[in-house]
Structures are given as structure tokens and as C-alpha cells.
Design an enzyme around this catalytic site. Structure first.
Site, short mmCIF file in Angstrom:
data_model
loop_
_atom_site.label_atom_id
_atom_site.label_comp_id
_atom_site.label_asym_id
_atom_site.label_seq_id
_atom_site.Cartn_x
_atom_site.Cartn_y
_atom_site.Cartn_z
N TRP A 185 0.82 -1.22 0.00
CA TRP A 185 0.00 0.00 0.00
C TRP A 185 0.85 1.26 0.00
O TRP A 185 0.44 2.29 -0.56
CB TRP A 185 -1.03 -0.03 1.13
CG TRP A 185 -2.09 -1.06 0.85
CD1 TRP A 185 -2.28 -2.25 1.48
CD2 TRP A 185 -3.07 -1.02 -0.21
NE1 TRP A 185 -3.31 -2.95 0.89
CE2 TRP A 185 -3.82 -2.22 -0.15
CE3 TRP A 185 -3.38 -0.08 -1.21
CZ2 TRP A 185 -4.86 -2.51 -1.04
CZ3 TRP A 185 -4.42 -0.38 -2.09
CH2 TRP A 185 -5.14 -1.56 -2.00
N ASP A 198 -1.43 6.89 6.31
CA ASP A 198 -2.52 5.97 5.96
C ASP A 198 -2.73 5.05 7.16
O ASP A 198 -1.88 4.25 7.50
CB ASP A 198 -2.11 5.16 4.72
CG ASP A 198 -3.19 4.17 4.30
OD1 ASP A 198 -4.19 4.00 5.03
OD2 ASP A 198 -3.03 3.57 3.22
N LYS A 205 -12.61 -1.32 7.40
CA LYS A 205 -11.88 -2.25 8.26
C LYS A 205 -12.30 -2.05 9.71
O LYS A 205 -12.85 -2.95 10.34
CB LYS A 205 -10.38 -2.06 8.07
CG LYS A 205 -9.96 -2.41 6.62
CD LYS A 205 -8.64 -1.82 6.23
CE LYS A 205 -8.38 -1.97 4.73
NZ LYS A 205 -8.25 -3.34 4.27
#
Lengths: 361, 361
Positions: free
Chosen positions: B99, B170, B194
Site C-alpha cells: 500500500w 494511511d 476495516k
């Protein structure tokens, strides 16, 4: 009660019941639709079914792609220009009111993009769709706002001057409510929260041939990248796609878009007739360009308008206040608004008129 | 059954029940949460409550703004660079895996933006967080992926070398699960699917001072414009914000983020201990950098891994397959995963090990 909001708006009661019933365990998986992985067949199957049903409903040919994105029509104002103003950089806009103007403003913010207004309803305060002149310049595409949610106008047919042009259309507040031909357009986009499903989903339908020659763009803003990953280059809005899929199945059961259009014409005519027969209410919109889904009307007195909206709400007729830009009242009659709701509204209008000394024409 | 998916992921059962109960009539309005206007007080009240509850949970100071956006972390890769690479154009990235690399790739696509990798875990196959050297160049900001969902690493504390740097983080797969100090960061973003709520929502928390000097950008991509309109410059994802708000209330009832961190440490330790005590399972991740929320493990045999995943699923332990980039297994233990689920997993692991000739250490 009946909800006349312009969006987010009323959804079919059957759909909401089904969502409710299967919310704790989707397809007997033991997991909620809110918890399932977007890489699981539970989701990919439902997305494929939603796409297929939408293709059936709108008769979308195989040379068009269907995308389920996020960001609303406002992000499409940017994406359409970023992706499609790729040769001359010039975009022709038909200015039919607030949402056309927002599209123009967003296009102006992009380097190398030159928006030009080829026709405008401004002189008539956007109460009619302007005539579109013959197009001579070399535009990458022409942008239309097919139904104007705030002003209450729509294109009942496309201007002949646009034959052979690449046409990009904002169909947010009329998609699936009027039987447009997809093949008349090169790209159609629509925020879901009016006639498709809950807020948080944007449907884009685009001709595959449009994808060639698009510059490399950030993934989320690139039609070619989104098409390549079937709208799932990152986690898509699972619940909104699921609910939209249920609405598509409901629409198929009702007989599809032509049946909905017929129903919408009956509903709209009932309200337009009431306005025509009244000495209190008036529609500002030119008869030929009146929207089927968003119907503004006024009494001529701001105070009386406010009273109408408040009394209607007390009677269970919700969200009839017109948009702040135009004032007055607005009834949004999307697919999920039953005929009974419009009948109830018309009865209320007659009662309100009598109570305020109106005499029937 | 228990759902160990990395996201969309398990949500608190109480929250799903509440959504179900009030789905046909939100706050006795007669309208579903799926139908209410984003301009109504029904929505603006719930959005304000969600923001306030998130501020309490994360102790977000008043000089930070909170945004509820769309497009996921992937759109934030673009937005952070578009908005914040505003002076030198240089962004420092710490590359901690997939990511991080996606964030770097997206930044590279923007003109005038120069991403530089100042530290990378590549040599160690991203099984550890790399050391960050002293920073000498003039970066607009440093980007961190605080928890690495695929590789199973996290920052337990921030590198000292980053003091006085502008830090963009992030936090998608650990937000609200570990008690980070918001004031250590200048901007935090997280996909909701999530630890926050359903897919289709992205939370951004940013220092108000960051907003100055940002160039004029398309509305949906501009932090200043989104802040000015309180995330509602067009229709926000109403249902996702509503559900996130219910999750926030549930978290407050559980004792907040520090209580969740404590629970998450107990759950993770249970699983890490099982791995350590086993002769069959192995964690590839350096002990000091192990994630609390995403825990990968392997048997060393691809065939046995596949058998494990299939048998676990048959036993009601769902979505334990590791990400295709790293293989093996992965258990995601977000806030809504109960301790009982991890206990069940550990029992299953022991049984599976015995069935496959493993001898306990």
C-alpha cells in the site's frame, strides 16, 4: 407519509424490507452485506447481476462499459473533462441551470481544458431548454444536463444539431425514469441517490471506443483503469451497489423503464393538470420542456409558499420545499413515488387552495 | 461463524442489529436512513454526532478538521499529493509494502510531484519496518503506511527521525484499534471498511493549518473546499456515515480506543503465542513490528496452507486466506472481532496441527 425529496429520495418499500430482512446474514452466509469481502463471489456475483439487470433495463449494448463508482456527479464533472477533453481540449456545454454551471466551473479548473457555452437558458431564467445552434467548432464532446433537478426542465428529445457529436450526459435525476436511448449518448453518468439507490454510488455508462487515447491518470480518476478492474480497483461501495441491484430487480418486475416512464407520465400529468386548473399555483416551466421527475411550482407569495410547505409536512407530505436557488415548492416524483402519493399531494393542494380563498378555474 | 477478512470486515453485531431495527423508519421519521435528505437535520445531526464521537475517541484537537469523504485510501493517495505537495513538490515515502507502493505510484502520476523513497523494507521482503534515516532534504511531507494490512507490520511508535516533519499517515487498517496520538500527525486518512464501518466512506483528519497555500483544485479533490462545506459539497455517503456513527458509539461504550487497544493486544498475543508454540505455523514478521490487527502466518507448504484455509472455512472460520502477494494465511483481528473468535481460531490451529502430525514445542 410520502417523501418528495429531490435526493436522497424515496426508495421502493419492498427493497427496503428486503435489505432489512437479510441484513444480518446475506445469502445465508452468516455475514451481513456490510461485512462481506469485495473479492468474494458473494459480492462479485451481485455486482455482475446488478450490471446485467441495468443492461437489460436500459438496453445497454455490449460496446458500452458500465461502472459503479463513488464521488457523485460532481466528481464526474472533473473525470469527464480529465479523460475526454483529450484532443482539442474544448468542451461544448449547454447551460440549462445550476448543475450545468457546476459542471462548467469544474471543467474550468483543469489545465488545457476550454469549456465553451454553446447555448444557455439564462435569459429565460432556465425555465426552458435553449435551442442548440449548428455546431461548427471542433469540440471533444458536448455536455448536457438531461434533467434539471432544480429548475424542473428536461430534454424530451435530443437537439438535432447534436447528431454526430460525442455526447456526455448527466442523467442523475431521470435515469431509469424516462426511456432514453443509450446509443444516443457516448457517456452517461448519474448519482444513485435519486432513481437508483442510496447515496454513495455513481453509475457511469460509456462507449468502449471512448477509452482510446485517454492520458494516464490517477487510478480513481481514470475511466480506462476503472473499466479494466471492473470498478473494483479498490474497495467499491458494496452496500450501495447491493441496494441498487435490488432496485434494478424491482424495476424489472414493474415492467422496466418504458413501464416506469408511462407511470411517471401519469403521475406528472396529474400534478401538472392540478397546477393548470388552479388559480393559486403556477409552474414557471415552459410546457414543452417540463420534467417528469422534478416539478417546481409557486403560489407567487413567499409567505404562502412557506405555509404550504409547513402544512404539507404536517399532513405527511415531506420535503416539498423548492431549492433555495428558485424558492417555491418542488415535488420530486421518482420511480419509487407511488401514484397514491401524487393523488394525496393533489388533494392537499386543492384543500390548501380552498383554505386560502382560491377559486378553481 | 467468525469472519477474519481484511476488509470489508466484521462489524459489531449490536450495530448491525440496530441498523436492521431502524431501517424502515429512522428516528421515527417514517423514512429509511436510505431515503433521508443530506440537507435535513436528521442527517446533519447524525453527522455532527459522528464527528464529535470520533473526536472524543481519538482525542482530536479543535485545530484539526474531520472529513467524511468517498473514494477510499486510493483517492487519498492522489488527494494528499495534489493538495500538500505544494512547495518543493517533494514527498518522502517510507516504503513498507504494497500500500506504500500504491501511494508512491499514484503520486508519480501527478505533474510537479516528486516522490522519493527515504527508507524501504524491500530487502527484508517487508517483514519489518525499515529504519528511517535523518532527514536533510526539504520535503513537503513524509508519508507513512502506519499498519500494513498485507504484510502484517505496524509502527508501534513513530521514528524519531520524523520529529518536526509534516507527517501524512494511511491508518486504514489500524485506526481506532491502537491509541496513536493524533497530534503526532498532520493528516490521517483511513478507508472505513476495516475498523470504522461499511465500505464507501473515507475518514480524513487534518490539521487546519495545512489548508493554507493549497492551489485551487476540483471541488471533490480539494481539502479546503471539502472542509468549507463540512464534507457535504455534494451528497455524502449518508448510510456509511450513519453506520460509522453507530460504530463510534459502540466503541465509546466499550471504553474507547485505549480499551480496544488492550483487547486487541490480548487477542493478538493469543494468536502470536499459538504461532510461537507451534512446530507447524510460522510468522514471517519481525517481533518488534508485528501488527495487532493483521496477522499473517504460514505452514511452509502451499498445499497445507490451502488445506488449512478450506478446513477452517468448513469449521466456520472465514476468510483466512493470505493476500495473493504473500500467500499463506492471514487473520485480521479488528475491534469487532471478539476474543471468542480468536480462541476458536487457536483451537482450530491446534487441532489442525495435531491432524497433520505436528508435535507441540
Amino acid at each position: 407519509m410520502y417523501n418528495f425529496a429531490a435526493g436522497p429520495a424515496v426508495l421502493p418499500a419492498e427493497v427496503i424490507k428486503q435489505v432489512q430482512q437479510e441484513l444480518t446474514s446475506y445469502q445465508k452466509s452468516g455475514m451481513s452485506i456490510l461485512e462481506i469481502s469485495h473479492r468474494s463471489s458473494l459480492f462479485t456475483d451481485l455486482q455482475a447481476a446488478a450490471e446485467n439487470d441495468l443492461r437489460r433495463l436500459m438496453r445497454i449494448p455490449t460496446d458500452y462499459d458500465v461502472l459503479f463508482l463513488q464521488g457523485g456527479a460532481t466528481l464526474q464533472f472533473t473525470m469527464t473533462a480529465l479523460n475526454l477533453a483529450k484532443k482539442s481540449g474544448k468542451i461544448a456545454f449547454v447551460d440549462t441551470g445550476h448543475w450545468s454551471q457546476r459542471a462548467i466551473q469544474e471543467a474550468k479548473l483543469l489545465p488545457k481544458v476550454v469549456p465553451e457555452i454553446i447555448a444557455s437558458g439564462k435569459e429565460n431564467h432556465f425555465t426552458a431548454i435553449p435551442k442548440v445552434p449548428k455546431i461548427t467548432a471542433d469540440y471533444d464532446y458536448v455536455h448536457l444536463t438531461v434533467n434539471n433537478t432544480i429548475e424542473g426542465t428536461m430534454y424530451h428529445q435530443l437537439p438535432a444539431a447534436l447528431n454526430n457529436q460525442t455526447i456526455v450526459a448527466d442523467m442523475s435525476s431521470i435515469i431509469l425514469g424516462y426511456d432514453y436511448q443509450v446509443t444516443d449518448f457516448d457517456l452517461i453518468y448519474a448519482g444513485a441517490q435519486k432513481n437508483i439507490g442510496p447515496a454513495g454510488l455513481t453509475v457511469v455508462i460509456l462507449k468502449h471506443a471512448l477509452l482510446s487515447g485517454i492520458p494516464t491518470l490517477p487510478a480513481m480518476l481514470s475511466y480506462p483503469k476503472q473499466v479494466k478492474k471492473h470498478s473494483a480497483l479498490n474497495t467499491p461501495p458494496v452496500f450501495a451497489i447491493y441496494t441498487a441491484g435490488l432496485v434494478f430487480k424491482w424495476l424489472l418486475k414493474q415492467g422496466g423503464v418504458s413501464a416506469m416512464q408511462q407511470q411517471n407520465e401519469i403521475k406528472a400529468q396529474l400534478l401538472y393538470n392540478e397546477i393548470a386548473n388552479s388559480s393559486l399555483y403556477r409552474s414557471p416551466v415552459a410546457v414543452a420542456d417540463r420534467s417528469l421527475t422534478n416539478i417546481p411550482f409557486v403560489t407567487g407569495s413567499d409567505q404562502l409558499d412557506a405555509e404550504f410547505v409547513a402544512d404539507a409536512q404536517a399532513a405527511g407530505l415531506m420535503n416539498l420545499k423548492g431549492h433555495r436557488l428558485v424558492g417555491g415548492m418542488r415535488a420530486s416524483l421518482y420511480n419509487a413515488m407511488p401514484l397514491a402519493g401524487v393523488k394525496r399531494l393533489v388533494e392537499f393542494m386543492q384543500q390548501f387552495e380552498m383554505n386560502h380563498g382560491g377559486s378553481r378555474k
